[in-house]
Enzyme design. Sequence first.
Site, PDB file in Angstrom:
ATOM      1  N   SER A 126      -2.962 -14.025  -3.089  1.00 41.43           N
ATOM      2  CA  SER A 126      -3.310 -13.201  -3.899  1.00 41.43           C
ATOM      3  C   SER A 126      -3.816 -13.413  -5.306  1.00 41.43           C
ATOM      4  CB  SER A 126      -1.686 -12.891  -3.995  1.00 41.43           C
ATOM      5  OG  SER A 126      -1.248 -13.193  -5.189  1.00 41.43           O
ATOM      6  N   ASP A 178      -6.050 -13.019  -0.651  1.00 43.32           N
ATOM      7  CA  ASP A 178      -5.054 -11.440  -0.466  1.00 43.32           C
ATOM      8  C   ASP A 178      -4.955 -10.475  -2.463  1.00 43.32           C
ATOM      9  OD1 ASP A 178      -3.459  -9.655   0.574  1.00 43.32           O
ATOM     10  OD2 ASP A 178      -1.670 -10.570  -0.469  1.00 43.32           O
ATOM     11  N   ASP A 225      -9.365  -5.462  -2.337  1.00 46.58           N
ATOM     12  CA  ASP A 225      -8.701  -4.297  -2.199  1.00 46.58           C
ATOM     13  C   ASP A 225      -9.601  -3.150  -3.468  1.00 46.58           C
ATOM     14  OD1 ASP A 225      -6.796  -2.144  -2.863  1.00 46.58           O
ATOM     15  OD2 ASP A 225      -5.290  -3.661  -3.137  1.00 46.58           O
ATOM     16  N   GLU A 249      -8.581  -2.551   2.572  1.00 44.70           N
ATOM     17  CA  GLU A 249      -7.391  -0.814   3.025  1.00 44.70           C
ATOM     18  C   GLU A 249      -7.895   0.182   2.642  1.00 44.70           C
ATOM     19  OE1 GLU A 249      -3.565  -2.629   0.134  1.00 44.70           O
ATOM     20  OE2 GLU A 249      -3.672  -0.341  -0.676  1.00 44.70           O
ATOM     21  N   HIS A 267       5.157  -2.536  -0.814  1.00 48.05           N
ATOM     22  CA  HIS A 267       5.125  -4.025  -1.341  1.00 48.05           C
ATOM     23  C   HIS A 267       5.861  -4.313  -2.014  1.00 48.05           C
ATOM     24  CE1 HIS A 267       0.464  -4.230  -0.838  1.00 48.05           C
ATOM     25  NE2 HIS A 267       1.312  -4.469  -0.371  1.00 48.05           N
ATOM     26  N   HIS A 308       0.830  -4.267   5.450  1.00 46.48           N
ATOM     27  CA  HIS A 308       1.453  -5.201   3.934  1.00 46.48           C
ATOM     28  C   HIS A 308       2.783  -4.562   4.070  1.00 46.48           C
ATOM     29  CE1 HIS A 308      -2.495  -6.480   2.496  1.00 46.48           C
ATOM     30  NE2 HIS A 308      -2.782  -5.887   3.247  1.00 46.48           N
ATOM     31  N   GLY A 309       3.776  -5.189   3.295  1.00 46.32           N
ATOM     32  CA  GLY A 309       4.647  -4.553   1.975  1.00 46.32           C
ATOM     33  C   GLY A 309       6.206  -5.118   3.844  1.00 46.32           C
ATOM     34  N   ASN A 364       1.947  -9.277   7.024  1.00 45.50           N
ATOM     35  CA  ASN A 364       2.416 -10.012   5.818  1.00 45.50           C
ATOM     36  C   ASN A 364       3.575 -10.066   4.755  1.00 45.50           C
ATOM     37  OD1 ASN A 364      -1.069  -9.964   5.576  1.00 45.50           O
ATOM     38  ND2 ASN A 364      -1.761  -8.751   3.967  1.00 45.50           N
ATOM     39  N   THR A 424       7.402 -11.037  -0.982  1.00 40.57           N
ATOM     40  CA  THR A 424       8.651 -11.392  -1.180  1.00 40.57           C
ATOM     41  C   THR A 424       9.871 -12.106  -0.669  1.00 40.57           C
ATOM     42  OG1 THR A 424       8.052  -9.436  -2.444  1.00 40.57           O
ATOM     43  CG2 THR A 424      10.109  -9.386  -1.800  1.00 40.57           C
TER      44      THR A 424
HETATM   45 ZN   LIG Z   1      -0.477  -6.446  -0.071  1.00 38.78          ZN
END
Ligand SMILES: [Zn+2]
Length: 278
Positions: free
Chosen positions: A50, A83, A105, A135, A177, A205-206, A227, A230
């Site tokens: 990222s 990312d 993004d 996105e 996220h 995402h998230g 994706n 975390t």
């Molecule tokens: Zn993301």
Amino acid sequence: MPLVATRSIVEPAVRRRHGVGAFNVIQLEHAEAIVAGAERSGAPVILQISENAVRYHGALAPIGRAALAVARAATVPVALHLDHVTSPELVREGVELGVGSVMFDASALDYEANVRATAGVVAHCHAEGVWVEAELGEIGGKDGVHAAGARTDPGEAAAFVASTGVDALAVAVGSSHAMLTRDAVLDLDLVAGIAAAVPVPLVLHGSSGVADDNLAAAVRHGMTKINIATHLNKAFTAAVRTCLREDEHLVDTRRYLGAGRTAVTDEVARLLGVLRAS
Ligand SMILES: [Zn+2]
């Protein structure tokens, strides 16, 4: 089967209705763990770095070149992706370095400005053979913003893809996220509706906040690139914490980082099984 183009992993997965795991690399150990997990499960995988991770290291090249080297030595197909890039300059740097894809993004911009900025990045990347994800409908959760209520409109998504020429679209369907619990509820009807309206692969995402069965259901309803960042960092950090707690005299960084790396390998192998069996 080392470093490959992102397209060559995602397109067959769309046809087979498989999910593709895209896992974030911050330290070298993440790249090693993710590739080892993919090799164990026999699945292709996407390493992603990222813009935040680039900022942490101060530059793309050291961690980017390390991830490329790990990918090139893999026995399964591995692609390298950038990312959440907001800087067109970083996109150019990534393309020069040899990434297979970028997620640009501009979701914080209004619709027209997002289209303009994204189309410019697509033109540059496509000229270099690089695949572009964008996105639409800001997926909340970063920088303290929690917007799990955000939703992407299928008609707007189709228009956005047509106007920008993007190869994949990240959509807001109920995930957020950086969640520490896996209890996000995805709007699966919306996933199916967007998948029917949009001719390119969809990206979730998230996904760290989404439980296994819900991830599998999202793939069945038309999600492809999943994706996860975390959730793997939770596994990494828990193993490091245990290791340090068990031996307060421990100083060799290989001992605790190695424990974190093993925990991530195990979880990547498990998750790739979940995404493929959906
Ligand atoms: Zn993301």
